[in-house]
Design a protein around this motif. Structure first.
Motif, PDB file in Angstrom:
ATOM      1  N   ARG A 166       3.737  21.983 143.099  1.00 36.53           N
ATOM      2  CA  ARG A 166       2.549  21.141 142.685  1.00 36.53           C
ATOM      3  C   ARG A 166       1.048  22.073 142.763  1.00 36.53           C
ATOM      4  O   ARG A 166       1.100  22.664 143.770  1.00 36.53           O
ATOM      5  N   VAL A 202       2.854  18.734 138.736  1.00 36.76           N
ATOM      6  CA  VAL A 202       4.090  19.432 138.684  1.00 36.76           C
ATOM      7  C   VAL A 202       3.965  20.799 137.943  1.00 36.76           C
ATOM      8  O   VAL A 202       3.572  20.720 136.928  1.00 36.76           O
ATOM      9  N   ALA A 209      15.383  14.262 144.727  1.00 34.23           N
ATOM     10  CA  ALA A 209      14.597  13.042 144.687  1.00 34.23           C
ATOM     11  C   ALA A 209      14.256  12.558 145.918  1.00 34.23           C
ATOM     12  O   ALA A 209      13.070  11.968 146.222  1.00 34.23           O
ATOM     13  N   THR A 237      11.136  14.868 147.063  1.00 33.89           N
ATOM     14  CA  THR A 237       9.934  15.022 146.284  1.00 33.89           C
ATOM     15  C   THR A 237       9.576  13.358 145.947  1.00 33.89           C
ATOM     16  O   THR A 237       8.112  13.352 145.722  1.00 33.89           O
ATOM     17  N   TYR A 288      10.244  11.641 143.306  1.00 32.71           N
ATOM     18  CA  TYR A 288       9.939  11.046 142.015  1.00 32.71           C
ATOM     19  C   TYR A 288      10.903  10.199 141.756  1.00 32.71           C
ATOM     20  O   TYR A 288      10.409   9.220 140.743  1.00 32.71           O
ATOM     21  N   ARG A 289      11.994   9.886 142.505  1.00 34.13           N
ATOM     22  CA  ARG A 289      12.612   8.559 142.108  1.00 34.13           C
ATOM     23  C   ARG A 289      12.869   8.229 143.475  1.00 34.13           C
ATOM     24  O   ARG A 289      13.313   8.747 144.343  1.00 34.13           O
ATOM     25  N   GLY A 294       5.439  11.888 134.164  1.00 39.58           N
ATOM     26  CA  GLY A 294       4.020  11.893 135.041  1.00 39.58           C
ATOM     27  C   GLY A 294       3.209  13.293 134.750  1.00 39.58           C
ATOM     28  O   GLY A 294       3.891  13.947 134.081  1.00 39.58           O
ATOM     29  N   TYR A 332       5.761  16.592 134.597  1.00 40.67           N
ATOM     30  CA  TYR A 332       7.172  16.532 134.487  1.00 40.67           C
ATOM     31  C   TYR A 332       7.655  15.148 133.752  1.00 40.67           C
ATOM     32  O   TYR A 332       7.003  14.244 133.403  1.00 40.67           O
ATOM     33  N   ILE A 390      11.720  12.775 133.245  1.00 38.74           N
ATOM     34  CA  ILE A 390      12.835  12.794 133.891  1.00 38.74           C
ATOM     35  C   ILE A 390      14.077  12.174 132.871  1.00 38.74           C
ATOM     36  O   ILE A 390      13.461  11.352 131.722  1.00 38.74           O
ATOM     37  N   ARG A 430       0.099  13.488 132.458  1.00 36.56           N
ATOM     38  CA  ARG A 430       0.947  12.266 132.067  1.00 36.56           C
ATOM     39  C   ARG A 430       0.463  11.631 130.854  1.00 36.56           C
ATOM     40  O   ARG A 430       1.339  11.357 130.052  1.00 36.56           O
TER      41      ARG A 430
END
Lengths: 434, 280, 420
Positions: A137, A143, A171, A174, A176-177, A298, A301, A303, A344
């Protein structure tokens, strides 16, 4: 590493490779990083794919020698009690004609490898045996690539696509989820059983190259929310049975025992008789539905696939959601790169695309189905027993009049539940998928 | 210094077996890998080049899929890779294989003189350990097998440690030489990402029978003196007597000893006598 | 019956039979066979139904219906019988001035083969000051020992020994040449075979003569010991084979046996040969023993892989004058050192008594213990492969069985002692 890429994709499964093919077709410099020794190595064989979705990515998939196991000509649904069960099925000759390969079975280990080769031929770089340990990042949190566990292993990329499946240590690292909650996950065990192709064809009443899928609900999950399936492959059958992780933990049940008793069921045993077990593996299914989905994109990045918890628990569709989401992610990336805006905002079209597609529509339609199944455990206990009782009584010829039998059945049903409860269950079930 | 390594793609053998009833091959999930001894050979070659400068060329004879074994070698530092693939090569035994490989090395040598050939000690699927010495013989190179350490190269001489019966020897020979590698010779590195990517992108050269100027009668099946007559499952020894010590432990062991000392009377007497001597 | 669109009967690959050896690919005159997923695929349209693939297939993995009906012609007849080649030769390896035991083991086998072929046994003995070894060779069954006695042959060098043996083969013209699969034997055998352009089969576990074509049938494990293959060398001589130590039985030594010793001349280039600078004997590490020489082996398997049990198992071995060995899992667990490993990747053993404790008996292990006289297995799982082949199988927990065994054997030892 000095070299930079336009796009880094984490995971060479259906979502990642679909995206890679689409990107490579557009001439975008793409790297796919896969932790398995080869794409598919970490995967579970036996799965259903849909020709329509695959053709969206590779219109000429049959000419490219897609390793299809069997073309599905019949879908069966079973509802089982411990020693009995209902079966309905639909077979249509159109599935051997105009709509051939509407659905087909593949061995994932073979298919993923082949799929990745196609991406490679189109110009994407697929790097196996390499684990992504972290995301890169910049100061603003955007990212900017990935960090692999290899020496000199940083890969800079303008956009990163996370397509690394449900079971992702990344995940957790980081964030992210959110870590999926146990009730949002099903633990499924899968066993492949080897049988000669002719025996499979005879037992399922299909001609060479064709096959049947069977999806099963009922008592075999021991009262837990879950589903079982039987898929026909070329010379194996894939049996899978899964149950909610939270419930498995609560009941201290071993998935292995569950599949062993499933194999003994009178409707299953004759299908697998004399077969040799070839593979046994456990895996996770993202069953959380729409409400468990993370933010899909975001700064820098996106998903896709299981990683985004895209899975349709009722129709057992995960691969096609993965492929469709991978493609949409790729299309969004192409636009963003052209506009030179990978923030984003630049990637927000992914959300819109997804919302308009069957992917999110289906996820929304079934958003309450998972919890419906989870909350109504009578679906796996009382109901299959009552249903079997009813059929057994009606079909046993013993000199008792049918009217008398109906009375007996209704009495049994009322003693265990009430008509009101049954109607309510039907209503809720229908509501959950409306 | 120019080093050529010969590698072979082999099935990951642990899972190949024969169904004793039908006598057919079960190859469930058999993956192909680069023969581990050969990877050690490549690693050793790369380390030599790091020490003395030079280049490493890897060659492999096999079907087009064997390319992946070559890529593995490239990822740990080999510079060039050539695949020898031709229908005429199929069915080769060790004699025809070593001939084919040595023809390729002759061609490589013509373009850039070869100082050293390093092969794995043996392939895990055949365990023959014949190809390396075969190549050395065809090429007329100094042959140094079972090498566990390369001590140094000086004035056209190579000094190595070889593992032999009862110990090891330090031996010095003239270059060009052919070495075969023991596993101890080097520990294989974990490829860096840039090297791995280079290996994945590398375009492996493919040479056929014509490219290496080979005599057709020495290739493949035609050039192989040995042929497989049949294959079968390993012989099964018939079962003997079983004693159930789960239920009645003492009795079962006693029954067993009774049977053993009656049925194998002479054998047991001999063994106990020898054992008592040994103890005294 | 499969036919292509031209109505021609075509060959088919039998599902599950093809082993992917690719022999058919080289043989096919129309190049219509390819490999897919490790098995041969025949493109029916291009196939001319010649049946060459069917003939060459070692496993009957390709069929052609026409051929099947006709029944295959016997493979027997060798195209051109190589009649000048006669006799069974054994390369006699010299270790520390004495004949290697494996050479004598092979001498026993050579006698047996020679009897079947109604011919003589030769010893090929290159070395320096080797008269006593030559005499011993006769005692072990050799009819004529051909020696090359030269100071150059005192230390082993591949090139020199290769040339020496090739020279002997050219002079004596043996039908068969057997070598021990020691590091030296493996090294030199390939040099000789390459020089003579003949076939060589390594690490054979079985040697026999085909009664019809009188060829040497060389059987060896392949694919890591999971499959056995019988190999022939039809049109080249000598038929060469290496055999691992302890695979063949050591014959009785008979000092009264008569035989001939013939010394042959030998010339070799002496310049630019490698030089052995130093020999470092392998120092026996503390407790290291040669498991291949123990009359009794107590073999520790995965099921008994526990350091606490070792003393007990050692006691059992000691009581019977034997020693401890193990399977691969135990090495991997770090309980015992590598020289103790039995099996395909370890050592081949042939003790008088093999006692497997918690050894399941994977094929790779079983090929390494084939030569054992008696196999005793102790395991809780009566279905374990080793239990199935054992002469004596004890079903039960070794922790309880072994102490009782020790007790029982002690009682019997004492009885024996009081008798004698």
């Amino acid at each position: 590493m000095k070299e930079t890429f336009d796009v880094a994709i984490i995971g060479a499964g259906p979502a990642g490779i679909s995206a890679a093919c689409t990107l490579a077709d557009a001439g975008i410099k793409t790297i796919v990083i896969e932790r398995g020794e080869y794409p598919g190595a970490k995967n579970v064989s036996g799965g259903v794919l849909y020709g329509h979705n695959l053709a969206e990515i590779l219109p000429d998939y049959t000419e490219r020698k897609c390793p299809i196991e069997r073309n599905i000509v019949e879908m069966r649904i079973w509802y089982l009690s411990k020693e009995a069960g209902y079966s309905i099925g639909y077979r249509d000759s159109i599935f051997t004609g105009d709509r051939k390969y509407n659905a087909f079975t593949v061995g994932r280990a073979k298919f993923d490898r082949w799929f990745a080769e196609q991406a490679h031929k189109k110009g994407a770089l697929v790097v196996p045996s390499t684990t992504v340990a972290d995301l890169l990042r910049d100061g603003n949190g955007t990212v900017t690539g990935v960090v692999t566990s290899r020496v000199d292993g940083e890969v800079r990329a303008r956009v990163t696509l996370l397509a690394n499946g449900i079971n992702s240590p990344l995940a957790a690292v980081t964030g992210y989820r959110a870590e999926p909650k146990p009730e949002q996950i099903a633990l499924a065990v899968k066993e492949t059983i080897e049988l000669p192709a002719e025996v499979i064809e005879q037992r399922f009443g299909v001609s060479a190259g064709n096959g049947v899928t069977t999806e099963i609900l009922g008592e075999m999950t021991g009262g837990m929310s879950g589903v079982a399936v039987i898929y026909t492959n070329r010379d194996t059958l894939s049996l899978s049975i899964g149950a909610n992780l939270a419930e498995l933990a609560k009941n201290k049940l071993k998935p292995y025992d569950m599949i062993e008793s499933f194999k003994q069921h009178p409707m299953v045993a004759p299908l697998i008789a004399d077969g040799q077990p070839r593979e046994y593996i456990a895996h996770w299914l993202a069953e959380g539905g729409y409400d468990a989905m993370p933010k899909l994109y975001g700064d820098g990045y996106l998903i896709a696939g299981d990683s985004a918890m895209l899975f349709n628990a009722l129709h057992r569709e995960g691969n096609n959601l993965a492929m469709a989401s991978g493609k949409m992610a790729a299309e969004t990336i192409i636009e963003a790169l052209n506009k030179n805006d990978c923030s984003r905002r630049g990637l927000s079209a992914y959300g819109e695309r997804m919302a308009e597609s069957f992917v999110i529509k289906d996820m929304k339609k079934y958003r309450r189905f998972g919890s419906f199944l989870y909350q109504h455990n009578e679906l796996y206990t009382q109901l299959p027993r009552l249903a079997s009782f009813a059929a057994r009584e009606m079909l046993t010829v013993n000199g008792v009049s049918k009217k008398q039998k109906q009375k007996l059945i209704m009495k049994e049903i009322r003693s265990k539940t009430s008509l009101f409860k049954l109607l309510r269950l039907l209503w809720r079930g229908w509501r959950s998928v409306k | 210094m120019h080093i050529v390594c010969c590698v072979k793609q082999v099935p990951d053998t642990t899972q190949v077996k024969i169904d004793p009833e039908t006598n057919t091959l079960i190859r469930a999930g058999v993956e192909s890998i680069c023969n581990p001894y050969d990877l050690v050979a490549v690693e050793a070659a790369v380390q030599l080049v790091e020490r003395y400068t030079g280049r490493v060329t890897v060659i492999s004879m096999g079907p087009p899929q064997a390319e992946s074994a070559l890529r593995e070698c490239l990822s740990i530092g080999a510079n060039e890779a050539i695949l020898l693939s031709d229908r005429a090569f199929a069915g080769a035994d060790t004699l025809a294989t070593s001939y084919t490989l040595s023809q390729a090395i002759t061609k490589i040598n013509a373009a850039e003189p070869v100082d050293l050939i390093i092969c794995g000690k043996q392939a895990i699927d055949g365990d023959t350990a014949q190809t390396g010495p075969g190549i050395a013989t065809w090429m007329g190179y100094t042959q140094l097998t079972y090498v566990s350490e390369i001590i140094g190269i000086e004035n056209g001489n190579i000094t190595v440690r070889r593992e032999i019966e009862g110990g090891c020897e330090v031996i010095q020979g003239r270059l060009p030489a052919m070495l075969t590698a023991e596993l101890e010779l080097a520990s294989i590195r974990y490829a860096t990402l840039p090297e791995l990517i280079r290996a994945l992108r590398y375009e492996v050269k493919v040479w056929g029978a014509k490219d290496i100027n080979a005599a057709p009668e020495k290739l493949g099946l035609k050039g192989s003196p040995t042929s497989v007559r049949e294959i079968f499952a390993p012989p099964v020894r018939g079962g003997g007597i079983s004693f159930d010590a789960k239920e009645k432990k003492e009795q079962a062991v006693e029954d067993f000893l009774g049977a053993l000392f009656t049925k194998e009377k002479t054998l047991m007497e001999e063994i106990l006598i020898k054992a008592s001597y040994a103890q005294e | 019956m499969p036919k292509n669109s031209k109505g021609r009967e075509v060959a088919e690959v039998v599902p599950g039979k093809c082993i992917g050896c690719q022999l058919c690919i080289g043989e096919c005159p129309t190049n219509v066979i390819t490999m897919e997923d490790g098995v041969a695929v025949i493109e029916a349209e291009g196939c001319i139904g010649c049946g060459k693939c069917v003939d060459v297939c070692p496993v009957e993995g390709a069929i052609l219906f026409e051929k099947q009906r006709k029944k295959k012609a016997p493979k027997a007849a060798v195209a051109c019988p190589i009649e000048e080649y006669k006799g069974v030769a054994v390369f006699i390896e010299v270790q520390n001035g004495r004949g290697a035991e494996v050479s004598w083991e092979l001498m026993g086998k050579a006698r047996e083969l020679a009897q079947k072929l109604d011919t003589r046994v030769f010893g090929f003995l290159p070395g320096y000051n080797i008269k006593s070894v030559a005499k011993e060779a006769i005692a072990y069954g050799c009819d004529i020992v051909y020696t090359l006695d030269d100071p150059l042959l005192e230390t082993y060098l591949s090139k020199v020994y290769g040339k020496a043996l090739a020279h002997l083969c050219q002079q004596v013209k043996p039908d068969i040449l057997l070598l021990g699969a020691t590091p030296l034997g493996r090294d030199v055998s390939s040099v000789v075979a390459t020089q003579l352009g003949t076939g060589l089969t390594a690490d054979c576990t079985g040697l026999d003569i085909d009664p019809e074509c009188r060829l040497l049938m060389m059987t060896r494990p392949t694919f890591g010991g999971s499959i056995m293959a019988t190999i022939l060398c039809r049109n080249h001589r000598p038929q060469m084979s290496t055999v691992r130590p302890r695979v063949m039985k050591l014959p009785e030594k008979d000092m009264q046996r008569r035989g001939e010793i013939k010394k042959l001349g030998f010339e070799a280039a002496r310049d630019s040969l490698p030089q052995v600078l130093e020999f470092i004997p392998r120092t026996a590490e503390a407790g290291e023993v040669d498991i291949t020489r123990a009359p009794v082996l107590v073999v520790v398997g995965k099921g008994a892989c526990d350091s606490k049990s070792l003393p007990m198992l050692e006691e059992l071995a000691h009581l019977l004058g034997g020693t401890i060995a193990c399977s691969r899992a135990v090495i991997e667990a770090g309980l015992l050192p590598y020289p103790r490993q039995v099996g395909q990747t370890g050592k081949t053993v042939a003790p008088k008594i093999y006692i497997g404790v918690g050894v399941s008996g994977a094929v790779q292990h079983l090929v390494g213990i084939q030569g054992s006289d008696k196999i005793i297995a102790i395991n809780t799982d009566s279905q374990a492969p080793l239990m199935q082949i054992a002469d004596y199988a004890i079903v039960g927990d070794y922790q309880q069985v072994v102490p009782r065994l020790i007790e029982g054997i002690k009682v019997r030892t004492e009885k024996e002692a009081s008798k004698g």
